[in-house]
Design a protein around this motif. Structure first.
Motif, PDB file in Angstrom:
ATOM      1  N   GLU A   7      15.423 -22.869  30.982  1.00 58.59           N
ATOM      2  CA  GLU A   7      14.005 -23.235  30.971  1.00 58.59           C
ATOM      3  C   GLU A   7      13.628 -23.987  32.239  1.00 58.59           C
ATOM      4  N   GLU A   8      14.528 -24.851  32.713  1.00 58.66           N
ATOM      5  CA  GLU A   8      14.252 -25.602  33.935  1.00 58.66           C
ATOM      6  C   GLU A   8      14.237 -24.679  35.151  1.00 58.66           C
ATOM      7  N   HIS A  21      17.510 -16.459  28.915  1.00 58.26           N
ATOM      8  CA  HIS A  21      17.149 -17.476  27.931  1.00 58.26           C
ATOM      9  C   HIS A  21      17.384 -16.962  26.520  1.00 58.26           C
ATOM     10  N   LYS A  39      20.021 -18.581  23.792  1.00 63.30           N
ATOM     11  CA  LYS A  39      19.582 -19.052  22.472  1.00 63.30           C
ATOM     12  C   LYS A  39      20.425 -18.420  21.366  1.00 63.30           C
ATOM     13  N   ALA A  46      18.239 -24.759  27.509  1.00 61.93           N
ATOM     14  CA  ALA A  46      17.293 -25.668  28.163  1.00 61.93           C
ATOM     15  C   ALA A  46      17.448 -25.642  29.675  1.00 61.93           C
ATOM     16  N   ARG A  87      23.460 -24.253  28.548  1.00 65.65           N
ATOM     17  CA  ARG A  87      22.469 -24.439  27.500  1.00 65.65           C
ATOM     18  C   ARG A  87      21.190 -23.679  27.835  1.00 65.65           C
TER      19      ARG A  87
END
Length: 348
Positions: free
Chosen positions: A113-114, A328, A332, A110, A108
């Motif tokens: 992002e982490e 990322h 997406k 997300a 994912r």
């Protein structure tokens, strides 16, 4: 070109995951990198030990965290599953290591992002090899500030299907081929076309179909997903169109830049005018000698992605290609493709 044994300055590195892909590609590529392979980690400790014996590696681990703490590493190469990559990467960053991650880096966006949040001043590169291929770099040079630009559209052909229930894929955390290998054509298109502003997927009953990418620049990419099941057929082609010329990558290797001729409708009498300023320019491996530029490690972009990581770490400079921000963007687009079902999905 410098071989591993010739570098005066090297990174002390470890690798997590020595399965088939790492054994065929990553470990051989290290012969050409400024690294000293100091530790191997794999849940199959017997496999790790056999591999370590072959490569003269002194330390083997079943637990990556233990390797991070004990092996005295500068950096780590991760080559396992996208299910495991995010946690392994975050743990390595928390241990102060630079990190190279095989594609796909996560399930994912997300999760990327982490990793970005945990990165700090360390270098992280994701191995989207098609962004690093010599053929892709040639296209970027032609359509960036080169003679073919600006880019107007891309037509991509690649054997691919997309799941029918994309919401279930994201909910369950499964890893479909749309992620495992769909990231290849998506990453190539994004590397050339830039940021994507919208995605629309039209899926046929068999799972093939069309993925339309709208770039922030105003250019478009039409990704034709061919559901061809015969893996022995070479089905991969990318066509790039500018205002006055176009270029094609065929099966990753052959780049053809079509410049055309000085054309006047109803007036031209030859398709091969004098001089060398017209017609096509072709770049392809010669395969005449066993030299580096003909090897898959180099033509496929594997060496380039790993060398870019090492060079960035050694120079203390941020990576420019295969960055977490790029990863990322790919993730997406991947997620938007799963959810589209004919709808235009805006990428924020």
């Amino acid at each position: 070109m410098t071989y591993q044994r010739d570098f005066q300055q090297r990174l002390r590195v470890g690798i997590v995951g020595v399965g088939s892909h790492a054994y065929r590609n990553l470990l051989p590529a290290m012969n050409f990198l400024p690294v000293t392979l100091a530790a191997i980690c794999d849940t199959n400790l017997d496999l790790a030990r056999k591999t370590a014996m072959q490569y003269g590696v002194p330390a083997c681990y079943r637990d990556a965290g233990e390797m991070y703490r004990e092996a005295g590493l500068d950096a780590v190469f991760l080559c396992v599953s996208p299910v495991m990559h995010p946690q392994l990467a975050c743990d390595a960053l928390d241990a102060g290591l630079h990190v190279w991650i095989e594609k796909p880096p996560a399930r994912r966006a997300a999760e990327i992002e982490e990793i970005i949040r945990r990165r700090g001043d360390r270098v992280v590169v994701v191995g989207f090899k098609k962004a690093f291929m010599p053929s892709t770099r040639k296209i970027v040079s032609l359509f960036g500030d080169g003679p073919a630009g600006p880019l107007r559209s891309i037509l991509a052909e690649y054997p691919m299907t997309i799941p029918e229930d994309g919401e279930a894929v994201l909910r369950d955390g499964s890893v479909p081929n749309w992620l495992r290998n769909g990231c290849h054509p998506l990453s190539l298109c994004i590397e050339v076309g830039g940021p994507v502003s919208a995605v629309t997927v039209h899926r046929a009953k068999g799972g093939d179909g069309v993925c339309l990418l709208e770039f922030a620049s105003g250019a478009f990419a039409n990704f034709h997903m061919a559901s061809l099941q015969n893996k022995g057929q070479a089905v991969e082609r990318y066509s790039f169109f500018g205002d006055t010329s176009h270029a094609v990558i065929e099966n990753s290797l052959r780049v053809t830049y079509q410049r055309g001729i000085d054309f006047q409708y109803g007036r031209n009498t030859t398709y091969a005018p004098e001089g060398l300023d017209y017609g096509a320019v072709v770049w392809e491996p010669q395969n005449r000698e066993g030299t580096l530029e003909n090897m898959a490690l180099f033509t496929q972009g594997i060496y380039a992605e790993m060398m870019h990581f090492c060079a960035s770490v050694l120079s203390g400079q941020p990576a420019q290609t295969g960055t977490l921000e790029f990863a990322h963007s790919v993730m997406k687009v991947y997620e938007a493709g799963l959810l589209s079902s004919g709808r235009r999905m805006i990428i924020s």
